[in-house]
Design an enzyme around this catalytic site. Sequence first.
Site, short mmCIF file in Angstrom:
data_model
loop_
_atom_site.label_atom_id
_atom_site.label_comp_id
_atom_site.label_asym_id
_atom_site.label_seq_id
_atom_site.Cartn_x
_atom_site.Cartn_y
_atom_site.Cartn_z
N CYS A 115 0.72 -1.24 0.00
CA CYS A 115 -0.07 0.04 -0.02
C CYS A 115 0.78 1.23 0.10
CB CYS A 115 -0.85 -0.02 1.05
SG CYS A 115 -1.88 -1.41 1.29
N HIS A 256 -3.35 7.20 3.49
CA HIS A 256 -3.73 5.84 2.98
C HIS A 256 -5.09 5.71 3.49
CE1 HIS A 256 -4.15 1.96 1.37
NE2 HIS A 256 -3.61 1.41 2.50
N ASN A 286 -10.03 -0.07 0.82
CA ASN A 286 -8.87 0.09 0.48
C ASN A 286 -8.23 -0.51 -0.78
OD1 ASN A 286 -5.95 -0.38 0.64
ND2 ASN A 286 -5.85 -1.15 2.74
N1 COA Z 1 -18.14 -9.48 9.57
C1 COA Z 1 -18.60 -9.73 10.80
N2 COA Z 1 -17.83 -10.43 11.59
C2 COA Z 1 -16.33 -10.33 11.26
C3 COA Z 1 -15.96 -9.85 10.06
C4 COA Z 1 -16.96 -9.36 9.22
N3 COA Z 1 -16.54 -8.93 8.00
N4 COA Z 1 -14.64 -10.21 10.07
C5 COA Z 1 -14.11 -10.29 11.52
N5 COA Z 1 -15.34 -10.58 12.10
C6 COA Z 1 -15.27 -11.23 13.77
C7 COA Z 1 -14.15 -11.72 13.97
O1 COA Z 1 -14.31 -13.29 13.59
C8 COA Z 1 -14.12 -11.52 15.63
O2 COA Z 1 -15.02 -12.41 16.11
P1 COA Z 1 -14.73 -13.41 17.44
O3 COA Z 1 -14.78 -12.14 18.39
O4 COA Z 1 -15.82 -14.20 17.69
O5 COA Z 1 -13.49 -13.88 17.26
C9 COA Z 1 -14.63 -10.21 15.68
O6 COA Z 1 -15.43 -9.93 14.49
C10 COA Z 1 -13.54 -9.22 15.87
O7 COA Z 1 -12.50 -9.23 15.07
P2 COA Z 1 -11.22 -8.42 15.01
O8 COA Z 1 -10.33 -8.88 13.83
O9 COA Z 1 -10.86 -8.33 16.40
O10 COA Z 1 -12.09 -7.03 14.86
P3 COA Z 1 -11.39 -5.57 14.53
O11 COA Z 1 -12.16 -4.69 15.47
O12 COA Z 1 -9.91 -5.83 14.82
O13 COA Z 1 -11.59 -5.26 12.98
C11 COA Z 1 -10.54 -5.04 10.91
C12 COA Z 1 -11.30 -6.15 12.09
C13 COA Z 1 -10.02 -5.98 10.04
C14 COA Z 1 -11.48 -4.17 10.33
C15 COA Z 1 -9.42 -4.21 11.85
O14 COA Z 1 -8.63 -4.90 12.31
C16 COA Z 1 -8.62 -3.52 10.63
O15 COA Z 1 -9.11 -2.85 9.94
N6 COA Z 1 -7.11 -3.66 10.86
C17 COA Z 1 -6.41 -3.11 9.80
C18 COA Z 1 -6.40 -3.82 8.40
C19 COA Z 1 -5.86 -3.21 7.37
O16 COA Z 1 -5.93 -1.97 6.98
N7 COA Z 1 -4.99 -3.87 6.55
C20 COA Z 1 -4.40 -2.98 5.24
C21 COA Z 1 -3.24 -2.51 5.87
S1 COA Z 1 -2.59 -1.41 4.27
#
Ligand code: COA
Length: 329
Positions: A115, A256, A286
């Site tokens: 990215c 970003h 993204n």
């Molecule tokens: N819909 C519903 N539930 C979902 C889901 C979705 N699309 N994706 C994950 N979950 C669930 C998980 O399974 C987890 O369930 P559990 O508590 O029963 O295990 C729960 O939601 C929380 O997951 P978690 O990963 O801790 O959520 P989060 O608050 O961290 O949000 C992201 C997840 C991916 C949105 C967040 O971590 C994020 O944006 N991270 C950065 C990723 C990124 O930007 N990557 C590119 C970098 S350039």
Amino acid sequence: MHPVRARIVGTGSYLPQTIRTNHDIEKMVDTSHEWIVARSGISERRIAAENELTSDIAYAAARKALDMAGIEPSEVDMIMVATVTPDMLFPPTACILQHKLGIGGCAAFDLNAVCSGFLYGLAIADGFIRGGNAKNILVIGAEILSRIVNWQDRTTCVLFGDGAGAVVLRADNDSDRGILSSHLHADGQYGPLLRIPAGGSAMPTTHQSVDDQLHYISMQGNEIFKVAVRCLTEVALEALRYNHVNQDELKFFIPHQANMRIIKAVASRIGLPPEKVYTNVHKYGNTSSASIPIALDEVNRKGLLHPHDLLLFDTFGGGLTWGAMLARW
Ligand code: COA
């Protein structure tokens, strides 16, 4: 007479027509519009048509940037395409694009800093221009991430989208406008947090690797989230301090576009009010290396920029890589 700087003289972007909303994704995996908006701020993203290639969307963005700059493709000294979704592993998408632009001869290569690729590319271009080795450079971020996302994996498929953005940089010694400084970083220890395990020389594609779905993006989202907020904040402050620029002097912070929560957390740590923070992640998700040039093109075409405005770009991505850049418009 001012020192030679690389000035952005043209911007362009291209977003595929097809919109995939959160409600569409609700029908594909166990998720909800509410969850996606609450966790990422994303409502919809664009999906490239089946016959659209990364070089095609790069071309569409590049054409617009060249038109705005008022230069012919033959005047371009170098083409860089930042992408993790090249048309094929090689030849470089930049060379395919060069041919589509109807030119040959100038340097053309792809750049992979995930990215962060676009800002890495701008920084390299800036070096060539300041060193007197190029006059006009085309830098593009172009991605068709929908083809490397596992549409059965709800933890990743909700986040990414397709698109392309481009800028033309020109050598300028008539003013104090242009790129002021670039600050690039990486830390390979975090590589496994965001990767595509198969398809490279470490794990060539086999029936088994495809059956195991190892040719798709794999990500540990919550680990990345924490590192992203820290790195984006630190490097943005590094760029401001280096230039003795105060937050109040910025016209726009253009980060970003990965996740609205990350952007808000970083902006508040830097001390920036919402009106200075440009976001479009709700519309496009993204788009990796394309996100900053798409956002810049939107700001520019809305007529929000005036000569000498200070812009701070801030990026983060797989690698992990991150960086910031201060530019005077
Ligand atoms: N819909 C519903 N539930 C979902 C889901 C979705 N699309 N994706 C994950 N979950 C669930 C998980 O399974 C987890 O369930 P559990 O508590 O029963 O295990 C729960 O939601 C929380 O997951 P978690 O990963 O801790 O959520 P989060 O608050 O961290 O949000 C992201 C997840 C991916 C949105 C967040 O971590 C994020 O944006 N991270 C950065 C990723 C990124 O930007 N990557 C590119 C970098 S350039």
